[in-house]
Scaffold this active site. Structure first.
Site, PDB file in Angstrom:
ATOM      1  N   GLY A  39       0.817  -1.202   0.000  1.00  0.00           N
ATOM      2  CA  GLY A  39       0.000   0.000   0.000  1.00  0.00           C
ATOM      3  C   GLY A  39       0.849   1.248   0.000  1.00  0.00           C
ATOM      4  O   GLY A  39       2.072   1.194  -0.188  1.00  0.00           O
ATOM      5  N   GLY A  40       0.211   2.379   0.239  1.00  0.00           N
ATOM      6  CA  GLY A  40       0.919   3.645   0.199  1.00  0.00           C
ATOM      7  C   GLY A  40       1.908   3.818   1.331  1.00  0.00           C
ATOM      8  O   GLY A  40       2.918   4.512   1.194  1.00  0.00           O
ATOM      9  N   GLY A  42       2.669   0.937   3.721  1.00  0.00           N
ATOM     10  CA  GLY A  42       3.221  -0.280   4.283  1.00  0.00           C
ATOM     11  C   GLY A  42       3.133  -1.470   3.355  1.00  0.00           C
ATOM     12  O   GLY A  42       2.579  -1.399   2.250  1.00  0.00           O
ATOM     13  N   LYS A  59       2.453  -7.155   8.932  1.00  0.00           N
ATOM     14  CA  LYS A  59       2.470  -5.829   8.305  1.00  0.00           C
ATOM     15  C   LYS A  59       3.595  -4.973   8.866  1.00  0.00           C
ATOM     16  O   LYS A  59       3.842  -4.960  10.070  1.00  0.00           O
ATOM     17  CB  LYS A  59       1.126  -5.113   8.513  1.00  0.00           C
ATOM     18  CG  LYS A  59       1.019  -3.801   7.747  1.00  0.00           C
ATOM     19  CD  LYS A  59      -0.395  -3.231   7.772  1.00  0.00           C
ATOM     20  CE  LYS A  59      -0.494  -1.968   6.930  1.00  0.00           C
ATOM     21  NZ  LYS A  59      -1.863  -1.416   6.890  1.00  0.00           N
ATOM     22  N   ASP A 162     -12.376   6.011   6.231  1.00  0.00           N
ATOM     23  CA  ASP A 162     -11.836   5.572   4.939  1.00  0.00           C
ATOM     24  C   ASP A 162     -12.626   4.369   4.440  1.00  0.00           C
ATOM     25  O   ASP A 162     -12.063   3.392   3.937  1.00  0.00           O
ATOM     26  CB  ASP A 162     -10.353   5.219   5.074  1.00  0.00           C
ATOM     27  CG  ASP A 162      -9.660   5.075   3.717  1.00  0.00           C
ATOM     28  OD1 ASP A 162     -10.187   5.622   2.727  1.00  0.00           O
ATOM     29  OD2 ASP A 162      -8.607   4.413   3.651  1.00  0.00           O
TER      30      ASP A 162
END
Length: 363
Positions: A39-40, A42, A59, A162
């Site tokens: 992702g952006g 991680g 993660k 989100d």
């Protein structure tokens, strides 16, 4: 349709062997990391917990963000918020710690399934298998489960901020999980007050959610987020759920644009389209459209006052009951009554016909 590979069958050798006296803890107990997604901020890996012999999701932050104070706080917040929202609709979080190099990580349940975003895209392209597997009633049931998770989160003082189809995972056995609480706003509920990073955000708390900053996905953000307003509350999640319902009904996006500026202009200035106008061929029920448009009111004071109210109307619709935001005409009431009592009517008419035939033959 994207599906994850099925896990291997459980074997006694993985459950019955003794734990060594020199057992490993922390990051040392995890096997080789195999990248799952990026992702952006991680990366997500699959790995095996060698003590429990189970596959978990692992993660971490991107290497270039590990020294960022803001991203470190958000990473910790995501882990702790996820751990504290102990609801069937969130992933169980197993561990938060640092690896041998001092880098933050957390582990959680690894889910097999597919995200709602891909399902809706496949429906938009009329993929036959997906259309058969995910008719409107099932999609509504998925959204109802998401609403139940959000209602629980709101009850303990957490706003997601989100919400979008990509953050909803449908498991291979029908489980529905809501992911990615990295942008969550914590209002200071007592049940979340122990970790030092989970304090109430005030107007002076600019470190994680500065006023005027646009975060989240533009196509699903509420007008108040797009405008950078202060004092966001649970009704911002109501709007995002309304956008998701719009896509479920129409298989089309509510708003599209080349960039954030164009999307914001449409969101703030242009009339939002009605689902029945966007997809006239789908015969969307008028009361279901009313539920959608109530959630999509630009002014948050005109929306559903809570996710629980939105959820209640969705459940009433699924149970073929009248919803709170639509006025039913006399004819619609009659049609609904006939639909709900169709079996009774058929039984009565069949019995009457049988009695009539019996009397006729007797004569």
């Amino acid at each position: 349709m994207i599906k994850e590979q099925t896990e291997k069958n459980l074997h006694p050798r993985e459950t019955d062997h003794l734990l060594p006296s020199a057992w490993k803890s922390g990051s040392l107990k995890y096997d080789e990391l195999k990248e799952l997604a990026e992702g952006g901020t991680g990366k997500l890996y699959a790995t095996i917990d060698k003590n429990l012999h189970r596959t978990v999701a692992y993660k971490t932050l991107h290497a270039d963000l590990r020294d960022s104070e803001i991203e470190t706080k958000r990473f910790l917040r995501e882990a702790r918020v996820t751990a504290n929202i102990q609801h069937p609709g969130t992933l169980p979080l197993y561990e938060l710690g640092r690896d041998r190099d001092g880098h933050l990580f957390f582990t959680m349940k690894k889910v097999e399934g597919q995200d709602l975003r891909q399902i809706l895209l496949d429906l938009r392209h009329e993929i036959p298998d997906v259309m058969e597997q995910f008719p409107l009633p099932r999609l509504l049931d998925i959204l109802i489960q998401v609403c139940q998770t959000i209602a629980y989160a709101h009850d303990i003082g957490v706003i997601h901020r989100d919400l979008k189809p990509a953050n909803v995972i449908i498991g291979k056995f029908g489980e529905v999980y809501l992911l990615d609480w990295g942008l969550a706003k914590v209002l200071g509920s007592p049940s979340l007050s122990s970790p030092e990073l989970l304090e109430e955000e005030t107007e002076e708390d600019f470190s994680l959610t500065p006023v005027g900053r646009h975060y989240g996905t533009p196509m699903y953000m509420s007008p108040e987020i797009a405008l950078g307003e202060e004092g966001l509350d649970h009704r911002t999640d109501v709007f995002s759920l309304g956008v998701m319902l719009f896509e479920i009904l129409t298989h089309q996006f509510l708003i599209e644009g080349e960039d954030f500026v164009e999307i914001k202009k449409k969101l703030i200035e242009k009339p939002l389209p009605l689902p029945r106008e966007v997809a006239p061929d789908k015969e969307i029920p008028r009361d279901l459209q009313a539920i959608c448009m109530k959630a999509l009111k630009r002014k948050k004071t005109e929306r559903y006052s809570s996710v629980s109210d939105f959820l209640g109307d969705l459940q009433r619709f699924r149970h073929n009951e009248e919803v709170s935001v639509y006025w039913y005409s006399g004819w619609e009431k009659l049609v609904r009554w006939n639909h709900r009592h169709a079996y009774l009517l058929v039984s009565v008419l069949s019995a009457a016909a049988g009695i009539g035939l019996y009397a006729l033959f007797q004569q």
